[in-house]
Write a protein that holds these residues in place. Structure first.
Motif, short mmCIF file in Angstrom:
data_model
loop_
_atom_site.label_atom_id
_atom_site.label_comp_id
_atom_site.label_asym_id
_atom_site.label_seq_id
_atom_site.Cartn_x
_atom_site.Cartn_y
_atom_site.Cartn_z
N ARG A 8 42.50 29.30 34.18
CA ARG A 8 43.46 28.50 34.90
C ARG A 8 44.43 27.96 33.85
N SER A 9 45.69 28.22 33.78
CA SER A 9 46.78 27.57 33.06
C SER A 9 47.24 26.20 33.77
N GLU A 10 47.16 25.40 32.62
CA GLU A 10 47.46 23.82 32.97
C GLU A 10 48.81 23.67 33.68
N GLU A 11 49.90 24.60 33.35
CA GLU A 11 51.15 24.70 33.83
C GLU A 11 51.45 25.09 35.35
N GLU A 12 50.38 26.07 35.76
CA GLU A 12 50.34 26.30 37.00
C GLU A 12 49.80 25.41 37.89
N CYS A 13 48.63 24.47 37.39
CA CYS A 13 47.87 23.69 38.34
C CYS A 13 48.54 22.47 38.51
N THR A 14 49.29 22.23 37.43
CA THR A 14 50.22 20.55 37.59
C THR A 14 51.32 20.61 37.76
N LEU A 21 56.23 16.43 43.26
CA LEU A 21 55.15 15.73 43.66
C LEU A 21 53.80 16.35 43.12
N GLN A 22 52.90 15.54 43.15
CA GLN A 22 51.30 16.11 42.55
C GLN A 22 50.98 17.42 43.11
N LYS A 23 50.42 18.38 42.47
CA LYS A 23 49.88 19.22 43.00
C LYS A 23 48.42 19.24 43.51
N VAL A 24 47.98 19.46 44.89
CA VAL A 24 46.87 19.03 45.47
C VAL A 24 46.31 20.33 45.79
N HIS A 25 44.77 20.72 45.23
CA HIS A 25 44.42 21.79 45.61
C HIS A 25 43.45 21.34 46.68
N GLU B 68 40.76 32.19 53.51
CA GLU B 68 41.06 33.74 53.49
C GLU B 68 42.32 33.89 52.60
N TRP B 69 43.54 33.04 53.13
CA TRP B 69 44.69 33.36 52.49
C TRP B 69 45.42 32.41 51.56
N LEU B 70 44.89 31.21 51.71
CA LEU B 70 45.53 30.17 50.78
C LEU B 70 44.79 29.80 49.61
N LEU B 71 43.54 30.27 49.27
CA LEU B 71 43.06 30.08 48.10
C LEU B 71 43.63 30.85 47.07
N PRO B 72 43.97 29.91 46.08
CA PRO B 72 44.67 30.56 44.79
C PRO B 72 43.97 31.52 43.78
N PRO B 396 36.05 29.32 41.63
CA PRO B 396 37.45 29.24 41.12
C PRO B 396 38.25 28.40 41.85
N ASN B 397 38.03 27.95 43.13
CA ASN B 397 38.71 26.99 43.78
C ASN B 397 38.54 25.63 43.82
N TYR B 398 39.01 24.74 43.33
CA TYR B 398 38.43 23.30 43.37
C TYR B 398 39.37 22.74 44.48
N ASP B 399 38.45 21.31 44.68
CA ASP B 399 39.19 20.66 45.53
C ASP B 399 39.65 19.39 44.61
#
Lengths: 449, 538
Positions: A8-14, A21-25, B68-72, B396-399
């Motif tokens: 994961r690159s920090e640039e992509e995730c933040t 806005l903050q990126k929320v996964h 299926e579609w949205l997880l990076p 791979p995908n965290y919350d």
């Protein structure tokens, strides 16, 4: 070999800039969210507790010079309220700015009933001085007025006896009064257009059906509830109960159902097509119920009682879901639900009109979208878990003044004792010989046509 | 579920494409079987439940779609071409072939003097705590190579554990357990946790658990400071402890080969499993709480089905495994002496060969830990720390609401508050967490038994109370024996009354008197005259 590893690159995730806005996964996989039910339960418990902490229903009080006997809301405007008091004084209140706009002076005896016309620019009031007066009422302006102006009646209608109640039709210029008999008047006529009389009793209250243009009901001092049709000259049907009904209200969304507030501390909901048994019995008051009004949603109604409390019931609930009381509020003679369903107005003997929030924990004012979402989430959580004992206890808990609590306890003891004795009688008699009437039918004496 | 049509005879029917993948995804998010609402008699309830079911189905479908579609991210993988086998690849080759960003995560820390190292990661996988046996405690941001804090406590330290985030960590030192700040300042000394061997932290309950030489399992609430429970295991010193992340139950491995499962509520273990002939050396439990792997001194590595509490299969290892760990995606790491073996898919079925192998360059292995959300396995050994790249280990995908490796300061503050608000009570820990909120009607038998037990308890209590107020010999004034005797008789009568009531209840429940009376009572006779119709009465 083929290899791929998490990188994961920090640039992509933040976020790039601090203005972004903050990126929320999000990952909704249940494996990432263990113990969901326990967490939800804990949140529901917290939500229930916070709801009780923030439950502050009292908003404001408007003072009069004598006890308040009647209230009316304006069908066209949310911000105005008309209150009539026992010294003949009617005041027009602007609710958001909490000031009196007008004092309608003219009645020489106590005002018994007030109703607004459908256009919202006039109101009619009836009194025990045998007159009905029509007044022009202004809308609330933006500038604050120094002193409430006094106004005179535009029209006066004279009757033979004192009037007890009044209700204006939601279409046109007709209104009905209750007194020695039920009269239906028109603005243009000085004599009533039609008179309804059945027996020698006097009528106590009158209400037009909010959907059917020709139907209305009245309650009488002979413990009756009568249904009338404007097109006929006599009442169509009469229901006699064991105790007198003080007030009556139609459900605005199920307009064949109406609820009566009875002297025996209960409220009864009837279906007008089937009057042999009540549809629902609402209990919780410990003294006579004086007035009631439905919410515009039709899902709940509010009632005020002689026992110094105002209670809110669900349309099909046997017990109250909310109770409003204060040390200073004495006998409640009239209640109204505001036209947007958010506030409850109560007029009582201590010369004050009080405004209460219908949903005691709801914040006033405009909510941000995220606040609304949190509110909705908390309410959904409580709805899901409210049957569990810990949360049920908290959600149901209301403080009630000691006299009402004691009286309620006494009533329950009496009721339980009667039930137990009835069980014993049934146990020791021939099966089928003791006929038990359901509670919804017990108080009905008979019907007449 | 629509099944594909069978082709019978010569008429080919149109097949409906069954999307097994989509169905599996929806099932994953459905959280249980659909409710059969057709048999419910109450119409209101039926309507409500059907509405709830509809909402649940819609939610599951939407979640499956998003999944299926949205997880990076995609999970890692290592594949061998042709005749090669993945377990033959050395870490050097793997690191050479991998991307630079992933290869950067593999390093060796040479810390030769201060003893074998215990390793612990925070829930987000960003911070790493190292605890050397000779008292070297360190917290570092391992991916960026930044040291947060480093202290020397000059005492034997047996285990190290992060609390709810990287601000606090606990160390099991020679006598007591100490809690340190991210600046290395000693914040608490937990004097009740005596000679702890293992530490663990239940993140949803904020409970720090320790077990050690006295064999006492202690739960300490780190938000309020109260001791939630202290259980005497009575199975001797214990040095193997793991939590089951699915239900927050602690599993302890004992010297007799048993594995016991504990909850703060019960003073006795919830489950006792006899796993090995000989001491249990290592334990690991997977993320979903389906499988548990135990390693014993008999060389067996057994895989257990935790839901059914049954053994699945076993592997044999010549060297006694020192340590086990299971990654987020179900990869099993077995550490014995110097070698680390990673097995893929070894939990559901028995697999013939490992996925990857690595030997620690020097020293003896002490601790293994997979990094959450990364494809990295950290090994603490007697010469320091080594990390190993294991493609496919991490999620791979965290919350972000659960654990965010790239959390900022504000988000960390907010998360701490949210965690505290959602803190669960220790008495909510049960073997099956899905039972919370369920309504279970107790069978009548159980209700009767409970009632009888309560009655018996009441009777014994009243008898004890009566005995307690047994006759006191008056020393002052008149104290005639006849009066004393009369008083005694009075208490006996009271006791008899209590007993009589009990006997009547007992008779009733065994249907002695009333049933007989009812049997012989004709239909038209009132019940008050039942006594006259009893059999054997003249």
């Amino acid at each position: 070999m083929r290899i791929k590893a998490i990188n994961r690159s920090e640039e992509e995730c933040t976020r790039e800039r601090s203005q972004d806005l903050q990126k929320v996964h999000k990952n909704l996989d249940p494996s990432l969210h263990p113990l969901e039910k326990a967490t939800e339960y804990t949140r529901a418990l917290n939500a229930a507790k916070l709801e009780r902490i923030f439950a502050k229903p009292f908003v404001a009080a408007f003072a009069h010079d004598d006890g308040i006997t009647c209230l009316a809301k304006n069908p066209q405007r949310l911000n105005s309220l008309i209150a009539g008091s026992a010294d003949g004084d009617i005041r027009l209140w602007d609710i958001p700015s909490r000031r009196c706009l007008r004092r309608l002076v003219g009645h020489t005896a106590g005002v018994k009933g007030v109703a607004a016309t459908p256009s919202g620019d006039a109101c009619v009031s009836c009194s025990t001085d045998c007159t009905v007066r029509l007044w022009r009422i202004p809308a609330a302006g933006m500038q604050p007025a120094a002193e409430p102006q006094e106004a005179q009646a535009a029209l006066e209608f004279h009757g033979a006896n004192g009037f007890r109640a009044i209700d204006h039709h939601w279409q046109g210029d007709r209104f009905a009064t209750a007194g020695a008999q039920v009269d239906v008047w028109d603005h243009a006529r000085s004599e009533p257009m039609s008179t309804f009389r059945w027996g020698a009793e006097s009528a106590l209250s009158v209400r037009f059906n909010p959907v059917e243009p020709e139907i209305f009901t009245s309650t009488g001092s002979d413990r009756s509830i009568a249904l009338y049709d404007l097109r006929s000259s006599t009442p169509i049907r009469k229901l006699i109960m064991q105790t007198r009904s003080n007030a009556i209200a139609w459900n605005p969304l199920e307009a064949f159902n109406f609820t009566v507030a009875s002297e025996d501390c209960n409220l009864y909901t009837y279906d007008m097509r089937k009057l042999d048994m009540a549809a629902c019995l609402h209990q919780d008051f410990v003294s006579a119920v004086m007035d009631l009004d439905y919410s515009p949603t039709g899902r709940e109604f509010v009632a005020g009682s002689y026992d110094r409390s105002v209670r809110m019931f669900s349309y099909n609930g046997g017990h109250s879901k909310e109770v409003f009381h204060t040390k200073r509020m004495q006998r409640v003679f009239s209640v109204r639900f505001s036209a947007d369903g958010s506030y409850v107005f109560s007029g009582s003997d201590d010369m004050n009109v009080r405004i209460w929030k219908a949903d005691a924990s709801a914040p006033l004012g405009k909510l941000l979208p995220r606040q609304k979402q949190t509110q909705a989430y908390n309410q959904a959580l409580i709805r899901r878990f409210k049957h569990l004992p810990e949360i049920n206890r908290i959600v149901r808990h209301r403080h009630v003044p000691k006299p009402i609590y004691k009286a309620g306890k006494l009533r329950r003891t009496i009721v339980d004792a009667d039930a137990r004795k009835l069980q014993n009688v049934m146990k020791h008699s021939k099966p089928g010989s003791v006929k038990v009437k359901p509670a919804r039918q017990k108080k009905i004496v008979g019907q007449e046509e | 579920m629509v099944e594909a049509g069978e082709q019978l005879g010569s008429q080919p029917r149109k097949r409906q494409k069954v999307d097994h993948d989509k169905a599996a995804r929806i099932k994953k998010f459905r959280r249980g079987d659909p409710l059969a609402t057709s048999k419910i008699p109450d119409k209101k309830l039926k309507g409500n439940l059907r509405y709830q079911e509809r909402l649940a189905n819609e939610a599951a479908e939407l979640a499956a779609k998003a999944d299926e579609w949205l997880l990076p991210g995609l999970a890692g993988a290592l594949e061998a071409d042709g005749m090669e086998r993945t377990w033959r690849f050395k870490q050097d080759e793997v690191v050479r072939e991998a991307e630079v960003g992933a290869a950067r995560k593999v390093f060796d820390l040479s810390l030769t003097e201060l003893g074998p190292y215990s390793v612990n990661f925070t829930r987000s996988g960003r911070f790493l705590a190292l605890g050397g046996r000779k008292g070297h405690l360190a917290v570092m941001d391992w991916q960026r190579g930044k040291l947060i804090t480093e202290i020397q406590v000059k005492e034997t330290t047996r285990d190290i554990q992060f609390l709810h985030n990287e601000t606090f960590f606990a160390a099991a030192q020679r006598k007591y357990v100490y809690i340190y700040d991210r600046n290395g300042v000693e914040v608490h000394c937990l004097k009740e946790h005596v000679e702890a061997n293992c530490l663990d932290f239940l993140p949803h309950h904020f409970l720090l658990c320790s077990v050690g030489h006295p064999g006492v399992l202690r739960y300490q609430d780190t938000s309020t400071g109260q001791t939630a429970a202290a259980h005497r295991t009575r199975l001797g010193p214990c040095s193997t402890m793991r939590q089951n992340p699915w239900n927050a139950v602690l599993c302890l491995g004992h010297a007799a080969g048993t594995v016991t499962m504990w909850a703060p509520n019960m003073a006795t273990p919830l489950v006792r499993l006899l796993c090995h002939r000989g001491p249990v050396k290592a334990l690991a439990i997977d993320r979903d709480g389906h499988n548990m792997v135990t390693a014993g001194a008999d060389g067996q590595v057994r895989v257990w089905d935790l839901r059914m509490l049954r053994p699945r299969h076993a592997y044999f290892s010549r060297a006694t495994p020192d340590r086990l760990d299971i990654s987020q995606r179900g990869l099993l790491a077995v550490g014995a002496a110097r070698s680390i073996q990673v097995w893929q898919g070894a939990l559901e079925h028995k697999v013939q060969s490992p996925y990857m192998r690595h030997d620690v360059y020097s020293g003896r292995l002490h601790d293994l830990a997979f990094c959450p959300y990364e494809d990295v396995l950290a090994a603490g050994h007697s010469e320091g720390l080594s990390t190993m790249l294991v493609p496919g280990a991490g999620e791979p995908n965290y919350d972000s609401r659960v654990a965010d490796p790239f959390q900022g300061r504000k988000a960390k503050r907010e998360q701490e508050v949210a965690q505290l608000l959602d803190k669960l009570q220790p008495d909510m820990i049960v073997l099956d967490p899905t039972t919370i909120g369920q309504v279970r009607k107790e069978p009548k038998q159980v209700q009767e038994e409970a009632r009888l037990a309560a009655l018996v308890a009441e009777r014994t209590e009243s008898r004890a109370a009566l005995e307690k107020q047994a006759e006191k010999k008056k020393m002052k004034g008149k104290n005639k024996p006849s009066k004393r005797h009369r008083k005694k008789q009075y208490t006996i009568i009271e006791e008899h009354k209590v007993d009589a009531k009990g006997r009547a209840q007992k008779d009733k429940e065994f249907g002695k008197t009333e049933k007989n009376a009812e049997d012989s009572l004709p239909d038209d006779a009132p019940r008050a005259l039942a006594a006259f119709y009893q059999k054997g009465r003249k």
